[in-house]
Scaffold this motif. Sequence first.
Motif, PDB file in Angstrom:
ATOM      1  N   ILE A 163     112.147  52.309  50.661  1.00  0.00           N
ATOM      2  CA  ILE A 163     112.166  53.746  50.008  1.00  0.00           C
ATOM      3  C   ILE A 163     113.028  54.762  51.086  1.00  0.00           C
ATOM      4  O   ILE A 163     112.748  54.849  52.313  1.00  0.00           O
ATOM      5  N   ALA A 164     114.026  55.439  50.535  1.00  0.00           N
ATOM      6  CA  ALA A 164     114.642  56.456  51.189  1.00  0.00           C
ATOM      7  C   ALA A 164     114.509  57.766  50.551  1.00  0.00           C
ATOM      8  O   ALA A 164     114.280  57.744  49.293  1.00  0.00           O
ATOM      9  N   ALA A 165     114.960  58.691  51.270  1.00  0.00           N
ATOM     10  CA  ALA A 165     114.885  60.282  50.610  1.00  0.00           C
ATOM     11  C   ALA A 165     115.785  60.187  49.272  1.00  0.00           C
ATOM     12  O   ALA A 165     116.929  59.576  49.282  1.00  0.00           O
ATOM     13  N   GLN A 166     115.139  60.611  48.272  1.00  0.00           N
ATOM     14  CA  GLN A 166     116.078  60.643  47.032  1.00  0.00           C
ATOM     15  C   GLN A 166     116.843  61.867  46.910  1.00  0.00           C
ATOM     16  O   GLN A 166     116.469  62.932  47.591  1.00  0.00           O
ATOM     17  N   LYS A 167     118.197  61.835  46.309  1.00  0.00           N
ATOM     18  CA  LYS A 167     118.737  63.147  46.144  1.00  0.00           C
ATOM     19  C   LYS A 167     118.042  64.029  45.553  1.00  0.00           C
ATOM     20  O   LYS A 167     117.330  63.806  44.429  1.00  0.00           O
ATOM     21  N   ARG A 168     118.193  65.225  45.813  1.00  0.00           N
ATOM     22  CA  ARG A 168     117.349  66.348  45.354  1.00  0.00           C
ATOM     23  C   ARG A 168     118.076  66.748  44.107  1.00  0.00           C
ATOM     24  O   ARG A 168     119.096  66.938  43.841  1.00  0.00           O
ATOM     25  N   ILE A 169     117.087  66.982  43.036  1.00  0.00           N
ATOM     26  CA  ILE A 169     117.553  67.253  41.569  1.00  0.00           C
ATOM     27  C   ILE A 169     116.700  68.541  41.359  1.00  0.00           C
ATOM     28  O   ILE A 169     115.495  68.867  41.462  1.00  0.00           O
ATOM     29  N   TYR A 170     117.448  69.593  40.661  1.00  0.00           N
ATOM     30  CA  TYR A 170     116.964  70.909  40.277  1.00  0.00           C
ATOM     31  C   TYR A 170     117.636  71.145  39.112  1.00  0.00           C
ATOM     32  O   TYR A 170     118.800  71.014  38.775  1.00  0.00           O
ATOM     33  N   MET A 171     116.545  71.117  38.158  1.00  0.00           N
ATOM     34  CA  MET A 171     116.961  71.264  36.708  1.00  0.00           C
ATOM     35  C   MET A 171     116.356  72.569  36.058  1.00  0.00           C
ATOM     36  O   MET A 171     115.267  72.826  36.405  1.00  0.00           O
ATOM     37  N   MET A 172     116.892  73.086  34.968  1.00  0.00           N
ATOM     38  CA  MET A 172     116.148  73.917  34.004  1.00  0.00           C
ATOM     39  C   MET A 172     116.395  73.404  32.616  1.00  0.00           C
ATOM     40  O   MET A 172     117.241  72.424  32.303  1.00  0.00           O
ATOM     41  N   LEU A 173     115.260  73.427  31.501  1.00  0.00           N
ATOM     42  CA  LEU A 173     115.138  72.723  30.521  1.00  0.00           C
ATOM     43  C   LEU A 173     114.606  74.115  29.432  1.00  0.00           C
ATOM     44  O   LEU A 173     113.924  74.939  30.134  1.00  0.00           O
ATOM     45  N   ASN A 174     115.147  74.041  28.377  1.00  0.00           N
ATOM     46  CA  ASN A 174     114.680  74.956  27.198  1.00  0.00           C
ATOM     47  C   ASN A 174     113.793  74.190  26.454  1.00  0.00           C
ATOM     48  O   ASN A 174     114.031  73.576  25.786  1.00  0.00           O
ATOM     49  N   LYS A 175     112.557  74.380  26.918  1.00  0.00           N
ATOM     50  CA  LYS A 175     111.334  73.674  26.010  1.00  0.00           C
ATOM     51  C   LYS A 175     111.123  74.057  24.820  1.00  0.00           C
ATOM     52  O   LYS A 175     110.864  75.394  24.455  1.00  0.00           O
ATOM     53  N   PRO A 176     111.005  73.104  23.924  1.00  0.00           N
ATOM     54  CA  PRO A 176     110.598  73.619  22.362  1.00  0.00           C
ATOM     55  C   PRO A 176     109.270  73.814  22.359  1.00  0.00           C
ATOM     56  O   PRO A 176     108.591  73.025  23.176  1.00  0.00           O
ATOM     57  N   ARG A 177     108.907  74.448  21.232  1.00  0.00           N
ATOM     58  CA  ARG A 177     107.399  74.519  21.031  1.00  0.00           C
ATOM     59  C   ARG A 177     106.812  73.153  20.466  1.00  0.00           C
ATOM     60  O   ARG A 177     107.784  72.349  19.988  1.00  0.00           O
ATOM     61  N   LEU A 216     114.015  63.814  28.497  1.00  0.00           N
ATOM     62  CA  LEU A 216     115.096  63.467  29.521  1.00  0.00           C
ATOM     63  C   LEU A 216     115.370  61.998  29.619  1.00  0.00           C
ATOM     64  O   LEU A 216     116.130  61.514  30.524  1.00  0.00           O
ATOM     65  N   GLN A 217     114.943  61.214  28.420  1.00  0.00           N
ATOM     66  CA  GLN A 217     115.068  59.823  28.513  1.00  0.00           C
ATOM     67  C   GLN A 217     116.413  59.428  28.752  1.00  0.00           C
ATOM     68  O   GLN A 217     116.771  58.104  29.503  1.00  0.00           O
ATOM     69  N   ASP A 218     117.284  60.048  28.522  1.00  0.00           N
ATOM     70  CA  ASP A 218     118.846  59.442  28.491  1.00  0.00           C
ATOM     71  C   ASP A 218     119.560  60.193  29.466  1.00  0.00           C
ATOM     72  O   ASP A 218     120.830  59.972  29.613  1.00  0.00           O
ATOM     73  N   GLY A 219     118.890  60.658  30.416  1.00  0.00           N
ATOM     74  CA  GLY A 219     119.525  61.420  31.682  1.00  0.00           C
ATOM     75  C   GLY A 219     119.796  60.506  32.968  1.00  0.00           C
ATOM     76  O   GLY A 219     120.343  61.091  33.593  1.00  0.00           O
ATOM     77  N   GLY A 220     119.276  59.361  32.947  1.00  0.00           N
ATOM     78  CA  GLY A 220     119.534  58.408  33.783  1.00  0.00           C
ATOM     79  C   GLY A 220     118.943  59.244  35.218  1.00  0.00           C
ATOM     80  O   GLY A 220     119.597  58.938  36.528  1.00  0.00           O
TER      81      GLY A 220
END
Length: 259
Positions: free
Chosen positions: A76-90, A109-113
């Motif tokens: 295990i190595a340090a993963q690339k840092r990911i920062y995201m925003m999502l517009n969450k639906p009701r 997020l299933q198709d985001g790889g």
Amino acid sequence: MQNGAPKPSSQAPTSRSGITRHGLARVLSKLGFCSRTKAYDLIADGRVAVDGEVQTDAEFAVDMSRAEIRVDGVAIAAQKRIYMMLNKPRGIVTSAADEKGRDTVYSLLQDGGLPWIAPVGRLDRASEGLLLLSNDSVWAARITDPLTHLAKTYHVQIDSVPDEMLLEKMRAGVHDDSDLLRVTSVSVLRVGEKNAWLEITLDEGKNRHIRRLLAALEIGVLRLLRVAIGELPLGDLAKGKWRTLDSHEVALLAVATVE
């Protein structure tokens, strides 16, 4: 975390050589590999080895800059840092899994790889709007720390036409159980015949804060959308969609959380 699992220590131990060590579960989280809760499960199941030795103690002290950590035999190595925003639906649950089988934010997020990534804070199932996600647990902890008083802005549709007295009561706050619930600021965005939209800013976030406050004032919430966190707006991101934050946006939130 499983029942009976040891409680994480609040401070990382430091050896005589000055090397800072962290508990193994925390290290897996800091590396962006998985959540702390998932790490406890992996360690308890004997699936994690440090420098060739299987470790079943989640608090085993590790120098993450030197140790070789393997999960199921894979380094295990340090993963690339990911920062995201999502517009969450009701109707979407802010959780990795739901015992009732309801859709969670991960279904969007299933198709985001993407590697493992976790919500930064929460929005309840009936609420909508801006939700941050990241695998940087340190950055996330700063944003969710109540001591930073990072402002969060909401647009809220209520089932009545407000007057100034109601707005003053929201600013002054009400007691609900042991909590004092109040808003940092509130203003009227627009008014209809039987309902209105308010803009509400909080610099703290107790569980279901706005809904409980308005319920205590006998006001019903029709819709609740988070439209900004600090100086970061939701903008025109479509409902159910996500995007990565640019370096300026990541830094903007990091600076805003400095005490």
